[in-house]
Design a protein around this motif. Sequence first.
Motif, PDB file in Angstrom:
ATOM      1  N   LEU A 189      -7.885   8.448   4.124  1.00 53.42           N
ATOM      2  CA  LEU A 189      -7.087   7.259   3.819  1.00 53.42           C
ATOM      3  C   LEU A 189      -7.968   6.045   3.525  1.00 53.42           C
ATOM      4  CD1 LEU A 189      -4.230   7.585   6.478  1.00 53.42           C
ATOM      5  CD2 LEU A 189      -4.088   8.075   4.032  1.00 53.42           C
ATOM      6  N   LEU A 190      -9.128   5.967   4.188  1.00 57.08           N
ATOM      7  CA  LEU A 190     -10.019   4.819   4.010  1.00 57.08           C
ATOM      8  C   LEU A 190     -11.185   5.131   3.082  1.00 57.08           C
ATOM      9  CD1 LEU A 190     -10.181   3.418   7.664  1.00 57.08           C
ATOM     10  CD2 LEU A 190      -8.670   2.736   5.787  1.00 57.08           C
ATOM     11  N   ASP A 191     -11.099   6.217   2.352  1.00 61.16           N
ATOM     12  CA  ASP A 191     -12.161   6.567   1.421  1.00 61.16           C
ATOM     13  C   ASP A 191     -12.326   5.458   0.373  1.00 61.16           C
ATOM     14  OD1 ASP A 191     -12.990   7.956  -1.338  1.00 61.16           O
ATOM     15  OD2 ASP A 191     -13.775   9.170   0.305  1.00 61.16           O
ATOM     16  N   PRO A 192     -13.567   5.065   0.056  1.00 58.66           N
ATOM     17  CA  PRO A 192     -13.768   3.992  -0.918  1.00 58.66           C
ATOM     18  C   PRO A 192     -13.079   4.229  -2.260  1.00 58.66           C
ATOM     19  CG  PRO A 192     -15.826   4.452   0.227  1.00 58.66           C
ATOM     20  CD  PRO A 192     -14.849   5.500   0.662  1.00 58.66           C
ATOM     21  N   GLN A 193     -13.029   5.486  -2.710  1.00 55.58           N
ATOM     22  CA  GLN A 193     -12.357   5.755  -3.980  1.00 55.58           C
ATOM     23  C   GLN A 193     -10.853   5.532  -3.870  1.00 55.58           C
ATOM     24  OE1 GLN A 193     -13.271   9.347  -6.063  1.00 55.58           O
ATOM     25  NE2 GLN A 193     -15.473   9.164  -5.785  1.00 55.58           N
ATOM     26  N   VAL A 194     -10.271   5.880  -2.728  1.00 57.43           N
ATOM     27  CA  VAL A 194      -8.843   5.631  -2.530  1.00 57.43           C
ATOM     28  C   VAL A 194      -8.575   4.130  -2.537  1.00 57.43           C
ATOM     29  CG1 VAL A 194      -6.924   5.832  -0.905  1.00 57.43           C
ATOM     30  CG2 VAL A 194      -8.427   7.785  -1.305  1.00 57.43           C
ATOM     31  N   LEU A 195      -9.403   3.363  -1.829  1.00 54.22           N
ATOM     32  CA  LEU A 195      -9.229   1.917  -1.792  1.00 54.22           C
ATOM     33  C   LEU A 195      -9.392   1.314  -3.186  1.00 54.22           C
ATOM     34  CD1 LEU A 195     -11.286   1.198   1.464  1.00 54.22           C
ATOM     35  CD2 LEU A 195      -8.798   1.337   1.238  1.00 54.22           C
ATOM     36  N   SER A 196     -10.325   1.821  -3.961  1.00 51.25           N
ATOM     37  CA  SER A 196     -10.525   1.314  -5.319  1.00 51.25           C
ATOM     38  C   SER A 196      -9.343   1.660  -6.220  1.00 51.25           C
ATOM     39  CB  SER A 196     -11.817   1.892  -5.915  1.00 51.25           C
ATOM     40  OG  SER A 196     -12.949   1.459  -5.191  1.00 51.25           O
ATOM     41  N   ARG A 197      -8.803   2.879  -6.075  1.00 54.03           N
ATOM     42  CA  ARG A 197      -7.664   3.269  -6.905  1.00 54.03           C
ATOM     43  C   ARG A 197      -6.406   2.483  -6.544  1.00 54.03           C
ATOM     44  NH1 ARG A 197      -9.107   8.686  -5.930  1.00 54.03           N
ATOM     45  NH2 ARG A 197      -7.137   8.991  -4.826  1.00 54.03           N
ATOM     46  N   ILE A 198      -6.262   2.113  -5.271  1.00 54.75           N
ATOM     47  CA  ILE A 198      -5.115   1.287  -4.888  1.00 54.75           C
ATOM     48  C   ILE A 198      -5.157  -0.029  -5.668  1.00 54.75           C
ATOM     49  CG2 ILE A 198      -4.126  -0.083  -3.017  1.00 54.75           C
ATOM     50  CD1 ILE A 198      -4.827   2.154  -1.095  1.00 54.75           C
ATOM     51  N   ARG A 199      -6.329  -0.639  -5.743  1.00 55.73           N
ATOM     52  CA  ARG A 199      -6.448  -1.893  -6.493  1.00 55.73           C
ATOM     53  C   ARG A 199      -6.215  -1.669  -7.986  1.00 55.73           C
ATOM     54  NH1 ARG A 199     -11.001  -5.928  -5.775  1.00 55.73           N
ATOM     55  NH2 ARG A 199     -12.249  -4.291  -6.762  1.00 55.73           N
ATOM     56  N   ASP A 200      -6.742  -0.576  -8.523  1.00 52.47           N
ATOM     57  CA  ASP A 200      -6.549  -0.297  -9.941  1.00 52.47           C
ATOM     58  C   ASP A 200      -5.080  -0.060 -10.263  1.00 52.47           C
ATOM     59  OD1 ASP A 200      -9.250  -0.517 -10.421  1.00 52.47           O
ATOM     60  OD2 ASP A 200      -9.649   1.633 -10.251  1.00 52.47           O
ATOM     61  N   ASN A 201      -4.370   0.633  -9.364  1.00 58.86           N
ATOM     62  CA  ASN A 201      -2.956   0.898  -9.607  1.00 58.86           C
ATOM     63  C   ASN A 201      -2.137  -0.397  -9.632  1.00 58.86           C
ATOM     64  OD1 ASN A 201      -3.249   3.627  -9.898  1.00 58.86           O
ATOM     65  ND2 ASN A 201      -2.452   4.167  -7.878  1.00 58.86           N
ATOM     66  N   GLU A 202      -2.581  -1.410  -8.899  1.00 64.08           N
ATOM     67  CA  GLU A 202      -1.883  -2.691  -8.945  1.00 64.08           C
ATOM     68  C   GLU A 202      -1.938  -3.276 -10.356  1.00 64.08           C
ATOM     69  OE1 GLU A 202      -2.607  -5.535  -5.750  1.00 64.08           O
ATOM     70  OE2 GLU A 202      -3.648  -3.962  -4.633  1.00 64.08           O
ATOM     71  N   LEU A 203      -3.061  -3.092 -11.056  1.00 62.90           N
ATOM     72  CA  LEU A 203      -3.197  -3.607 -12.416  1.00 62.90           C
ATOM     73  C   LEU A 203      -2.403  -2.775 -13.415  1.00 62.90           C
ATOM     74  CD1 LEU A 203      -7.031  -4.416 -12.530  1.00 62.90           C
ATOM     75  CD2 LEU A 203      -5.132  -5.955 -11.973  1.00 62.90           C
ATOM     76  N   ARG A 204      -2.213  -1.493 -13.111  1.00 57.44           N
ATOM     77  CA  ARG A 204      -1.514  -0.615 -14.049  1.00 57.44           C
ATOM     78  C   ARG A 204       0.001  -0.700 -13.923  1.00 57.44           C
ATOM     79  NH1 ARG A 204      -6.189   3.167 -13.672  1.00 57.44           N
ATOM     80  NH2 ARG A 204      -5.471   3.926 -11.644  1.00 57.44           N
ATOM     81  N   ALA A 205       0.488  -1.400 -12.908  1.00 51.34           N
ATOM     82  CA  ALA A 205       1.926  -1.502 -12.696  1.00 51.34           C
ATOM     83  C   ALA A 205       2.514  -2.589 -13.583  1.00 51.34           C
ATOM     84  CB  ALA A 205       2.224  -1.802 -11.232  1.00 51.34           C
ATOM     85  N   ALA A 206       3.675  -2.308 -14.140  1.00 51.65           N
ATOM     86  CA  ALA A 206       4.364  -3.306 -14.957  1.00 51.65           C
ATOM     87  C   ALA A 206       4.795  -4.482 -14.080  1.00 51.65           C
ATOM     88  CB  ALA A 206       5.579  -2.674 -15.633  1.00 51.65           C
ATOM     89  N   PRO A 207       4.882  -5.675 -14.640  1.00 48.99           N
ATOM     90  CA  PRO A 207       5.315  -6.840 -13.849  1.00 48.99           C
ATOM     91  C   PRO A 207       6.649  -6.581 -13.145  1.00 48.99           C
ATOM     92  CG  PRO A 207       4.510  -7.525 -16.001  1.00 48.99           C
ATOM     93  CD  PRO A 207       4.575  -6.032 -16.039  1.00 48.99           C
ATOM     94  N   GLY A 208       6.692  -6.920 -11.871  1.00 52.95           N
ATOM     95  CA  GLY A 208       7.904  -6.721 -11.098  1.00 52.95           C
ATOM     96  C   GLY A 208       8.048  -5.346 -10.498  1.00 52.95           C
ATOM     97  N   THR A 209       7.147  -4.412 -10.854  1.00 53.45           N
ATOM     98  CA  THR A 209       7.204  -3.056 -10.298  1.00 53.45           C
ATOM     99  C   THR A 209       6.579  -3.042  -8.913  1.00 53.45           C
ATOM    100  OG1 THR A 209       7.012  -2.103 -12.520  1.00 53.45           O
ATOM    101  CG2 THR A 209       6.559  -0.654 -10.657  1.00 53.45           C
ATOM    102  N   PRO A 210       7.240  -2.455  -7.914  1.00 51.04           N
ATOM    103  CA  PRO A 210       6.645  -2.400  -6.566  1.00 51.04           C
ATOM    104  C   PRO A 210       5.341  -1.619  -6.582  1.00 51.04           C
ATOM    105  CG  PRO A 210       8.988  -1.849  -6.500  1.00 51.04           C
ATOM    106  CD  PRO A 210       8.599  -1.876  -7.946  1.00 51.04           C
ATOM    107  N   VAL A 211       4.396  -2.063  -5.769  1.00 49.66           N
ATOM    108  CA  VAL A 211       3.103  -1.393  -5.649  1.00 49.66           C
ATOM    109  C   VAL A 211       2.756  -1.256  -4.172  1.00 49.66           C
ATOM    110  CG1 VAL A 211       2.220  -2.185  -7.879  1.00 49.66           C
ATOM    111  CG2 VAL A 211       1.850  -3.579  -5.824  1.00 49.66           C
TER     112      VAL A 211
END
Length: 272
Positions: free
Chosen positions: A140-162
């Motif tokens: 859960l705390l793997d650096p790649q997981v943490l990095s992908r969480i941040r990247d997924n925030e950018l890939r979400a359309a405005p107003g989409t829950p993240v």
Amino acid sequence: GQVTLVDRLFDSLETRLIAPGEGYPRLRAGFIDLLFQRWYATLVTTKYLAGVYTSRDHRGDPHGRPPFSPVPAAKQRDALAFITSAGLGENAYRFRPELLNRLAPSRWWDWGENPFSEGRIDFPLHDWALAFQGILVDLLLDPQVLSRIRDNELRAAPGTPVVTIPDLFSAMTGAIWAEAGANGGSARNTNSIRRDLQRLYLDELIHMVVSPTAPVPDDARTLARATLAGLGSRLTHALTSGGLDTYTRAHFADSRARIAQALNAQVVVPAR
């Protein structure tokens, strides 16, 4: 569903596996099999957190899909809630003493089996629980997981829950440190399985704050620091509660002291 089924099997394991007049080694083997099955159900669920669906569709294909589609936030939250409850929750490794006292080893000793291979003949539940739960925390705390969480925030359309890193830290801290009131409840005693997990999680956060490795996002480091500060305050409040046993009071005080040392330590941030 699989975890609920496995938990029910623990309660009936003896009657299902051991006939009158038979020895108990089969019970130990069955108990270990169920531990693996329940742990694996939580293990495979970790892939949904910060997960991305991939596609090789081409532009113009009928019903074409984009190359990357983040797993919906609702499914990620469900996965995180399941992992923290079934894998890291208060009841994850709580079994009847009658069952634990019947986990006898095999007495056969030949080329394929050694009853003393684990160094002791009683069942070392603390070791198994810490190993399984440690893997979940690491994933859960793997650096790649943490990095992908941040990247997924950018890939979400405005107003989409993240799902965000604060969501992850909040869910893990609430489940792992529930006895300190981290999920909004009152302070209460911890058992030894839980104290081992709490120390392990504390070690991970402290390492992330004091000596983070290069791939750890700086946002994760700062949020880990905030999580430690909040947990330290919770522990201070918990230690004012009455009714805590000697184990719990010593554990809370030691954890609070370690948090204070970490927050006051000189932080060495690796070069990018």
